[in-house]
Design an enzyme around this catalytic site. Structure first.
Site, short mmCIF file in Angstrom:
data_model
loop_
_atom_site.label_atom_id
_atom_site.label_comp_id
_atom_site.label_asym_id
_atom_site.label_seq_id
_atom_site.Cartn_x
_atom_site.Cartn_y
_atom_site.Cartn_z
N HIS A 186 18.66 69.06 9.24
CA HIS A 186 17.62 68.30 9.93
C HIS A 186 18.07 68.03 11.36
CE1 HIS A 186 14.96 65.00 11.12
NE2 HIS A 186 14.10 65.58 10.31
N GLY A 195 11.00 63.18 10.46
CA GLY A 195 9.70 63.80 10.69
C GLY A 195 9.70 64.81 11.81
N LEU A 221 11.25 63.67 1.46
CA LEU A 221 11.49 64.43 2.67
C LEU A 221 12.49 63.72 3.58
CD1 LEU A 221 10.52 66.87 4.36
CD2 LEU A 221 8.88 65.30 5.41
N ASP A 222 13.49 64.43 4.03
CA ASP A 222 14.50 63.88 4.95
C ASP A 222 15.26 62.69 4.37
OD1 ASP A 222 13.52 65.78 6.70
OD2 ASP A 222 12.33 64.36 7.86
N GLU A 223 15.23 62.55 3.04
CA GLU A 223 15.89 61.39 2.45
C GLU A 223 16.99 61.79 1.47
OE1 GLU A 223 15.51 58.20 3.04
OE2 GLU A 223 13.69 58.18 4.26
#
Lengths: 277, 277, 277, 277
Positions: A186, A195, A221-223
């Site tokens: 990311h 995001g 998402l992204d976690e």
């Protein structure tokens, strides 16, 4: 023969003694050994690099009999892992992995590259890696992912799926197929700038540091559990495209470091955190 | 005499020429000069260290006549600034500033320390700094802030108010009195982990890097223009209290760096971002 | 048309005014401007990004008339530079540059790769870059360098020669041909661990940080003006080959950053130091 | 009761098993355990945090009987260590340690501060620490060190002697009294810029990074085993005095980190290197 043994379980007195006892009885050498007890979660983690000959199932069975019932026991021959790269259009992360692979400097076989565009094909061809363009045009997310799964299913024994700047969101359903096996890079220091377009966000916020995060992909998402992160200093003179350009060097190095850790079976995941030896 | 001149205005052709012309005509030396044009906002920033003798108001007037009507012109003799420290109980940031001050290594006079507890009094007394305990017990936010303002108003010519781990939220009303003059150290790499107990948040999230952020205080809590940031690497073996302890070294260094920049008039604030020369 | 103008000369009062005056009279826009006066050497440095149409020689002549007699005036159209890469066997730095070049993300044309081995030919061919193997086998240093010079002389307008892990020492005579035009990446944080096998040296010394240094090549081996440096943390668990492997990521990023600075004409060299805008 | 056990010896099969066996038989809990086998030196290192009640000498005796004859066995109750600070004139490192001590945030009792000047007395008095000025004026190195030793001998059970910017060279004879017990902070990234005025050296060399190194003091000046290092980026705009000023923040943080490691018995020294858990 060289093995990696990973054990995690709730902590109890005498765990190291019991494990060392089994290792000793199987006449295995401990080349390297790391342990950690999480004092808040009371959880024990151990990774050992063993050498010797063994009946793998018998060894695991003996260990299991000595350990708490919740123990995860992972045993793997030290070998090249099989990976598939998933990308979109950007070349810096995939190119970096291809170069290392080509150099014999990666403990992995790259089985294939999959992208939703044709953009990466020339790069794949330079390095003689199978390329699958699975366009998302005109398809629902579900349909697109099914097509990707079909390609993936045509390969056997995939150890890790590497999202090397794959820019589409994956469904829970897809993610389930590759639990703890799918690594994403990311383009921000998570949890900051979750995001879309994190460099623009960072620019707008006027931060003095930008970064990148490699993590296992989970439903959120992204976690997912973070494997590796790094940062660089920036200043007011950089527009967001310059930040993005500078950030690419961080992204590829962080992903490369996370990939090395995965390929050497150095990562434990418990709940939403990693223990990395 | 040494001066700092700071100008920011919308960008136009010939600005440097016009400013250099005025400086030349006033027979001032440019010791150091920094310029930046923000290509997205089309805004011009210049900071010059000048030496020479001048009629300050005349010089500013001549400059103003040559510059766009929105120009901010700041001119200040190079001198020790007057600062007041606001804290709660933690000593590491305030102690670090007191040590530098005591050493003659800070371009500031510390007029006083204000805290909502008595905890910092012994430290203040060690260094012979006036100490005001303004307890918030039994007071509304408004009442408490009024009492702090009374103390502040007993001092003249306060250049900067330094929130050195002051752990209470300040109202918009209070903030308005010290626009672009109040610097806070936040114990996280903003915008990650906004709000209470960021080290616990960082620990829970399993990040591999923690940091600190110094920023001007605005209405929006933890959202003001960022002056300086730094980070350190952490790993799974650190509980959140260890992260907090390690983080203190980052906090005090970041605040110290931001304070130096403020004391040397090196910071421009435009909208929510800083330009730092 | 876009130009980069670089001026360095002994410092004098009014330099900025005089230069701004000339720029203004030639009706050029200053897109970006950086200045620095070295307070110890009393030397003035300025780099401006200009846009507009001009008679280059006339402009430089007018400037020269206004500046101290020792002034270096550099004026260059903003354009892709021509570079040649010199390597030995290692691929990480050259591969990184080739990837960026292939991506259109490098402000340079790579004219050729030269090596004293055949090892890099497959990589060069992947990216369709001319490859010259100039073996040193059986040749004196002088003879070998003459052969390299012959290859170099077959190309025109070489802006920079990039030593991307070229592992042979170059003679003063050779260096003279590419003064301030030849950039080397050294695999240590110079001036620590000068000479052969710096990772082994770092391992033997037990340092906790390793790094890389990009510098212009001068007569004195590993002593040229430093352009960029970076480091990473290491610990006792890393043998020197692991340090070397980890160091490669630093080497390629530092060389890439130094190359960007060179390609954008951002570097001044004065005596043995650089000023980098 | 909490103990730290440190063992290092030549590596052999079954060491962990044998040690775990003894720990198990003495019914001690392993709170934390770290091991490392140096693959080049074939040396085994282990540090365990144990809790439980034991006959210390009996436990060590049982261990010794199980281990190779060259084993170093260190066993210490977890307790506050006794340290003495040795300085000259600079306050930043000593002040930082005093602040932490005053805060209850240091696992040490500061028995005294010794300096060859009176400069640090006011700081010592602020924090109620005994201060001994041992001037070197008119004395030979030997005579001066004898006087310092007299002061040191008036204190009992000194665990560590901390050279917090002590600017005089110590003789081999003096160093022998505090083998592996004397920690120095050197104001450069060793081995770069050994010797006097390293910031000036760094400035002259034009480096882009400066740093600090904490190390055990040995016979060879600036050559002892390195415990901790850190760095910051600098640029051409900083003169050497600014580098020195910026460097102070690094020095105090690196020394503080090294001191923490020493106070928690986390450091092994073998030949000229450290293993740090």
């Amino acid at each position: 023969m060289d093995y990696v043994l990973k054990i995690d379980c709730k902590d109890e007195q005498g765990l190291i003694y019991r494990i060392a006892d089994v290792v000793f009885k199987y006449q295995l050498n401990i080349i390297k050994n790391d342990e950690f007890v999480d004092p808040e979660k009371h959880r024990f983690y151990m990774r050992a690099h063993l050498s010797g000959d063994m009946q793998e199932e018998a060894f695991k069975g003996t260990l299991r009999a000595m350990l708490p019932s919740d123990a995860n026991i992972f045993l793997s021959l030290v070998r090249k892992k099989n990976i598939i790269l998933l990308g979109t259009k950007e070349t810096h992360c995939i190119g970096d992995i291809l170069l290392k692979h080509d150099d014999g400097d990666l403990k992995a076989n790259i089985l294939a590259i999959i992208s939703n565009y044709e953009s990466l094909r020339p790069l794949a061809e330079k390095f003689n890696i199978s390329y699958h363009c699975v366009s998302h045009e005109g398809l629902s997310r579900h349909e697109h992912e099914q097509k990707i799964l079909e390609v993936l299913n045509s390969y056997e024994n995939i150890d890790f799926l590497i999202l090397a700047k794959y820019m589409r969101i994956l469904s829970s359903e897809f993610v389930k197929h590759f639990e703890k096996k799918m690594i994403n890079i990311h383009h921000s220091f998570l949890p900051a700038f979750i995001g879309a377009n994190p460099y623009k966000q960072a620019y707008e916020r006027g931060v003095k540091i930008i970064g990148a995060t490699a993590h296992f992909v989970t439903d959120d998402l992204d976690e997912g559990p973070i494997i590796a992160q790094d940062v660089i200093h920036v200043d007011h003179s950089m527009g967001w495209k310059q930040m993005q350009r500078a950030g690419r060097n961080v992204e590829k190095v962080v992903l490369s470091n996370a990939l090395d850790l995965a390929l050497e079976d150095r990562i434990f995941v418990h709940e939403n955190k990693t223990v990395v030896f």
